[in-house]
Design an enzyme around this catalytic site. Structure first.
Site, PDB file in Angstrom:
ATOM      1  N   GLN A   1       0.843  -1.194   0.000  1.00 18.54           N
ATOM      2  CA  GLN A   1       0.000   0.000   0.000  1.00 18.54           C
ATOM      3  C   GLN A   1       0.882   1.249   0.000  1.00 18.54           C
ATOM      4  OE1 GLN A   1      -2.227   2.801   0.033  1.00 18.54           O
ATOM      5  NE2 GLN A   1      -3.670   1.277   0.800  1.00 18.54           N
TER       6      GLN A   1
ATOM      7  N   ARG B   1       0.158   4.280   0.780  1.00 16.67           N
ATOM      8  CA  ARG B   1      -0.089   5.176   1.903  1.00 16.67           C
ATOM      9  C   ARG B   1       0.405   4.531   3.188  1.00 16.67           C
ATOM     10  NH1 ARG B   1      -5.960   7.597   3.831  1.00 16.67           N
ATOM     11  NH2 ARG B   1      -5.152   9.229   5.161  1.00 16.67           N
TER      12      ARG B   1
ATOM     13  N   GLN C   1     -19.504   3.549   1.910  1.00 19.02           N
ATOM     14  CA  GLN C   1     -18.731   3.241   0.703  1.00 19.02           C
ATOM     15  C   GLN C   1     -18.036   1.895   0.845  1.00 19.02           C
ATOM     16  OE1 GLN C   1     -15.892   6.209  -0.338  1.00 19.02           O
ATOM     17  NE2 GLN C   1     -15.461   5.351  -2.354  1.00 19.02           N
TER      18      GLN C   1
ATOM     19  N   GLU D   1      -8.221   1.081   2.777  1.00 19.51           N
ATOM     20  CA  GLU D   1      -7.630   0.662   4.052  1.00 19.51           C
ATOM     21  C   GLU D   1      -8.015   1.622   5.180  1.00 19.51           C
ATOM     22  OE1 GLU D   1      -3.292  -0.154   6.167  1.00 19.51           O
ATOM     23  OE2 GLU D   1      -3.452  -0.263   3.983  1.00 19.51           O
TER      24      GLU D   1
ATOM     25  N   GLU E   1      -5.642   5.375  -7.152  1.00 21.22           N
ATOM     26  CA  GLU E   1      -6.801   5.700  -6.322  1.00 21.22           C
ATOM     27  C   GLU E   1      -6.418   6.626  -5.186  1.00 21.22           C
ATOM     28  OE1 GLU E   1      -9.962   5.060  -3.234  1.00 21.22           O
ATOM     29  OE2 GLU E   1      -7.811   4.669  -3.089  1.00 21.22           O
TER      30      GLU E   1
ATOM     31  N   ARG F   1      -7.591  10.650  -4.714  1.00 17.34           N
ATOM     32  CA  ARG F   1      -8.320  11.045  -3.520  1.00 17.34           C
ATOM     33  C   ARG F   1      -7.553  12.046  -2.664  1.00 17.34           C
ATOM     34  NH1 ARG F   1     -12.650   7.841  -2.092  1.00 17.34           N
ATOM     35  NH2 ARG F   1     -12.935   5.967  -3.328  1.00 17.34           N
TER      36      ARG F   1
END
Length: 299
Positions: free
Chosen positions: A56, A58, A80, A97, A130, A134
């Site tokens: 990931q 992030r 969501q 996550e 993604e 965001r």
């Protein structure tokens, strides 16, 4: 990663629109309970069956924001869905996550998910894009995401700009942040140093010391640029008898401009009878991009 380089380098159609292009524009408003191995629609899964992706992009999650989201989930539920893929006996999170972490704090037993069969390469690419779209990543995480897309998927800066709907110069400026020393990058991560200040320190002598001065004095970006221009290199082991010449601000500005265009470190050593132009690169893809620009080939 288990995918072949050739497969990984194929651009994914629709990624410029984020997950909606992969999942479809319309999703059921209410979670649907059903077979958790089916690939259609939204369904509920035990929260304990989901695992985080170690790749990931992030890495930093704001504790206060997580608690705020958890409180919202306690009140209204998780609206969501979380995007996952089958992973052994569990499901690995591709996107969401942060919602998963907050749902755990809210003590949910089940969460709505969308399950898709994805390769390792697709998982990494979708997770990066993604998060970038965001705006969940800090400047360093975003830069590392772009660097991985370039390194592992063969994207050019121009292609990345089209995918994530950002200018090529924005991507180039972020990539240059990775040339800063680790302590300075960490200051950007914890937001004690803004991206504009960090960018002004690229190529400056002893950027770590300058960064501390910027934070301590609360300097503006313009003041930081001036500080970087006038900073003198650390003394050598043996001091030279000749005085150190101050760098020409026009040359420094030209270096920054060329660095923005190429997305690489550019150094100019100018003398009375000429000089040298040095372009630094860290991957063969970057070298290939420079060669294509010099020869006039299409990128």
């Amino acid at each position: 990663m288990t995918d072949s380089p050739a497969a990984a380098r194929k651009p994914r159609p629709g990624l410029g629109r984020g997950l909606s292009a992969l999942l479809g524009d319309s999703l059921p408003e209410e979670p649907i309970k059903g077979n958790p191995t089916s690939n259609s629609g939204v369904r509920m899964l035990p929260i304990s069956s989901l695992v985080a992706d170690p790749n990931q992009p992030r890495r930093h999650f704001d504790e206060e924001a997580l608690e705020t989201l958890a409180e919202s989930i306690r009140t209204r539920g998780l609206i969501q869905p979380i995007f996952v893929r089958p992973h052994g006996q569990s499901f690995q999170i591709v996107a969401g996550e942060r919602r998963w972490r907050a749902a755990q704090r809210a003590r949910l037993h089940e969460v709505p998910v969308i399950v898709r069969e994805l390769s390792d390469a697709e998982t990494l690419e979708i997770a990066l894009i993604e998060n970038i779209q965001r705006q969940d990543l800090n400047a360093i995480e975003e830069a590392e995401g772009y660097a991985r897309l370039i390194r592992e998927f063969g994207h050019t800066q121009e292609a990345l700009g089209k995918i994530v709907h950002k200018s090529r110069s924005h991507i180039a400026n972020l990539l240059r942040l990775l040339d800063l020393p680790e302590p300075v990058r960490e200051m950007v991560v914890d937001r004690s140093l803004e991206m504009g200040h960090a960018r002004a320190l690229i190529g400056a002598p002893d950027p770590e010391k300058l960064a501390q001065e910027v934070v301590t004095k609360g300097l503006s970006v313009r003041d930081t640029e001036k500080l970087a221009r006038t900073a003198k290199p650390a003394p050598k082991r043996k001091a030279s008898s000749a005085p150190t010449a101050e760098r020409d601000p026009d040359i420094a500005a030209l270096e920054r401009h060329l660095g923005d265009v190429l997305g690489l470190n550019v150094r100019i050593a100018h003398a009375e009878k000429g000089g040298t132009l040095t372009v630094g690169y860290s991957t063969l893809d970057q070298l290939d991009m420079v060669c294509q620009r010099l020869t006039g080939e299409r990128i």
